[in-house]
Write an enzyme that holds these catalytic residues in place. Structure first.
Site, PDB file in Angstrom:
ATOM      1  N   ASP A   1      19.149  40.402  37.455  1.00 56.89           N
ATOM      2  CA  ASP A   1      19.049  38.934  37.511  1.00 56.89           C
ATOM      3  C   ASP A   1      17.664  38.450  37.109  1.00 56.89           C
ATOM      4  OD1 ASP A   1      21.435  39.376  38.737  1.00 56.89           O
ATOM      5  OD2 ASP A   1      20.921  38.416  40.640  1.00 56.89           O
TER       6      ASP A   1
ATOM      7  N   ASP B   1      19.310  32.780  35.204  1.00 61.56           N
ATOM      8  CA  ASP B   1      19.231  34.147  35.711  1.00 61.56           C
ATOM      9  C   ASP B   1      19.457  35.059  34.514  1.00 61.56           C
ATOM     10  OD1 ASP B   1      18.920  33.229  38.277  1.00 61.56           O
ATOM     11  OD2 ASP B   1      20.701  34.222  39.091  1.00 61.56           O
TER      12      ASP B   1
ATOM     13  N   ARG C   1      39.338  35.196  34.347  1.00 61.02           N
ATOM     14  CA  ARG C   1      38.255  34.361  33.791  1.00 61.02           C
ATOM     15  C   ARG C   1      38.192  34.608  32.292  1.00 61.02           C
ATOM     16  NH1 ARG C   1      33.670  36.941  37.768  1.00 61.02           N
ATOM     17  NH2 ARG C   1      34.704  36.527  39.739  1.00 61.02           N
TER      18      ARG C   1
ATOM     19  N   SER D   1      29.150  38.756  46.122  1.00 62.22           N
ATOM     20  CA  SER D   1      29.927  38.903  44.888  1.00 62.22           C
ATOM     21  C   SER D   1      31.416  39.035  45.179  1.00 62.22           C
ATOM     22  CB  SER D   1      29.450  40.131  44.107  1.00 62.22           C
ATOM     23  OG  SER D   1      28.060  40.084  43.942  1.00 62.22           O
ATOM     24  N   SER D   2      32.203  38.982  44.120  1.00 61.63           N
ATOM     25  CA  SER D   2      33.654  39.071  44.247  1.00 61.63           C
ATOM     26  C   SER D   2      34.104  40.526  44.081  1.00 61.63           C
ATOM     27  CB  SER D   2      34.301  38.214  43.160  1.00 61.63           C
ATOM     28  OG  SER D   2      34.147  38.853  41.901  1.00 61.63           O
TER      29      SER D   2
HETATM   30  N1  NVA Z   1      30.226  36.029  39.553  1.00 65.62           N
HETATM   31  C1  NVA Z   1      30.161  37.379  39.779  1.00 65.62           C
HETATM   32  C2  NVA Z   1      28.839  37.978  39.989  1.00 65.62           C
HETATM   33  C3  NVA Z   1      28.911  39.420  39.743  1.00 65.62           C
HETATM   34  C4  NVA Z   1      27.743  40.095  39.216  1.00 65.62           C
HETATM   35  C5  NVA Z   1      31.191  37.780  40.789  1.00 65.62           C
HETATM   36  O1  NVA Z   1      32.290  38.022  40.352  1.00 65.62           O
HETATM   37  O2  NVA Z   1      30.938  37.852  41.969  1.00 65.62           O
END
Ligand code: NVA
Length: 366
Positions: A107, A195, A263, A297-298
């Site tokens: 990041d 980032d 996504r 995170s997800s």
């Molecule tokens: N937006 C992301 C960040 C992962 C590096 C997620 O899926 O949590």
């Protein structure tokens, strides 16, 4: 002449990398940019302070193991020097009661060729994070006469940088998705904010995710900084928390990208890849239903892999679907356990920052 810093993409042979450390990590107090990213039902909401020591120790074991696996394969590994993150940040423009961590390096540091850019991050708690990497960058500067050491314009992160009526805990996922589709994010265009993990490097082309952590002014900065590059703003309408491109759109080798099926890159933005013969494949479904506790995170960290060269990739060992897909896509897979590190800022790609990959600045999309 020693060449220390060189990396133009995420897939050419990796020779030198920074691997993060979890020491002294804190959950930061809520602030304008972070509130938006913590899901409403997360136990992290409202809590802050040092992370439990045993979780730090477990994360460090897995980070050390990643470093060891890389070294065994001939990759030089450097580690940051963590600060005591449990200290307030005070500037003329804001105060916040604690910092966060020096995880994940991806990041903070963006390597483009012989240059490393310290990013202009939007979290107040991450204001001093780059200091953990300064001893390393200083060393590269001493050793490599061509290393360009850059700090992006330092953001002030005053109240003007955020939309203060943006966060509302009652907002549904559907409403969040409308905001993503409308490119309505928590930061304003007051100043340059990004980032490094929002920037996907593919030689002469930088694909930059416009979302909660990167604004349009940053894209304009990249355009002016790299007049010979093509800068593409990309967005992923299916993401209710759009931050960081590396669990969404992940290149494995020239011509092949895995895309998070929830996504998808919009049709219009796919054209440049299709026109140049690149294949965009839906990533495998994550093996887990939930991220680990106290994780930002997800579950899609499943696809946050670290590519070592055009045929070799490190994938989290419990992500069986992703392991299998990599194999089918012709990659040799090195599985390693890494879920204990997830809560500290992400997966295998997040937890590293490139210093040196072989290869040069290719034009993949002429
Ligand atoms: N937006 C992301 C960040 C992962 C590096 C997620 O899926 O949590």
């Amino acid at each position: 002449m020693t060449k220390i810093v060189n990396s133009w993409n995420d897939f050419d042979p990796l020779k030198h990398v920074i691997v993060g450390r979890a020491d002294h990590s804190c959950v930061p107090p809520e602030e304008p940019a972070t509130s938006e990213k913590v899901p409403v039902d997360s136990p992290m909401r409202g809590m802050w302070g040092p992370r439990p020591l045993e979780t730090v120790e477990k994360a460090n074991i897995q980070l050390d193991n990643l470093a060891r696996v890389l070294e065994e394969r001939g990759v030089k590994v450097d580690r940051p020097s963590p600060l005591n993150w449990n200290q307030p940040v005070n500037t003329p423009d804001f105060r916040t009661d604690s910092m966060m961590t020096c995880m994940p390096p991806r990041d903070t540091l963006l390597t483009i060729g012989n240059e490393i850019i310290e990013a202009a991050m939007s979290f107040r708690c991450r204001y001093w994070e780059y200091l953990a990497f300064r001893p390393l960058l200083s060393q590269y500067f001493e050793q490599d006469p061509n290393f360009l050491w850059t700090q992006a314009p330092r953001p002030r992160l005053s109240d003007k940088s955020y939309k203060h009526n943006y966060y509302d805990e009652k907002i549904s996922i559907e409403e969040r998705l409308v905001r993503t589709a409308n490119k309505d994010f928590v930061t304003t265009e007051e100043e340059i904010l990004f980032d490094a993990a929002d920037v996907l490097r593919l030689g002469k082309d930088l694909f930059i995710q416009h979302g909660l952590t990167t604004n349009r002014k940053a894209m304009e900065w990249f355009k002016r900084k790299y007049p010979n590059f093509r800068i593409h703003a990309v967005n992923f309408p299916g993401d209710p928390y759009p931050i960081h491109i590396d669990a969404t759109f992940v290149p494995l080798r020239p011509g092949l990208i895995i895309n998070n099926p929830h996504r998808k890159l919009p049709v219009e933005q796919r054209k440049i890849f299709e026109k140049n013969g690149w294949q965009i494949v839906d990533a495998a479904m994550p093996a887990h239903k939930e991220p680990p506790p106290l994780c930002y995170s997800s579950v899609w960290l499943s696809m946050n892999c670290l590519v070592l060269d055009h045929k070799t990739v490190i994938v989290e060992a419990s992500e069986t679907n992703q392991l299998e897909q990599m194999d089918k896509l012709g990659m040799n897979v090195i599985p390693i356990h890494f879920r204990d590190a997830y809560a500290f800022g992400g997966g295998l790609h997040c937890s590293t920052a490139d210093v040196y990959r072989e290869g040069s600045c290719e034009d993949y999309f002429p």
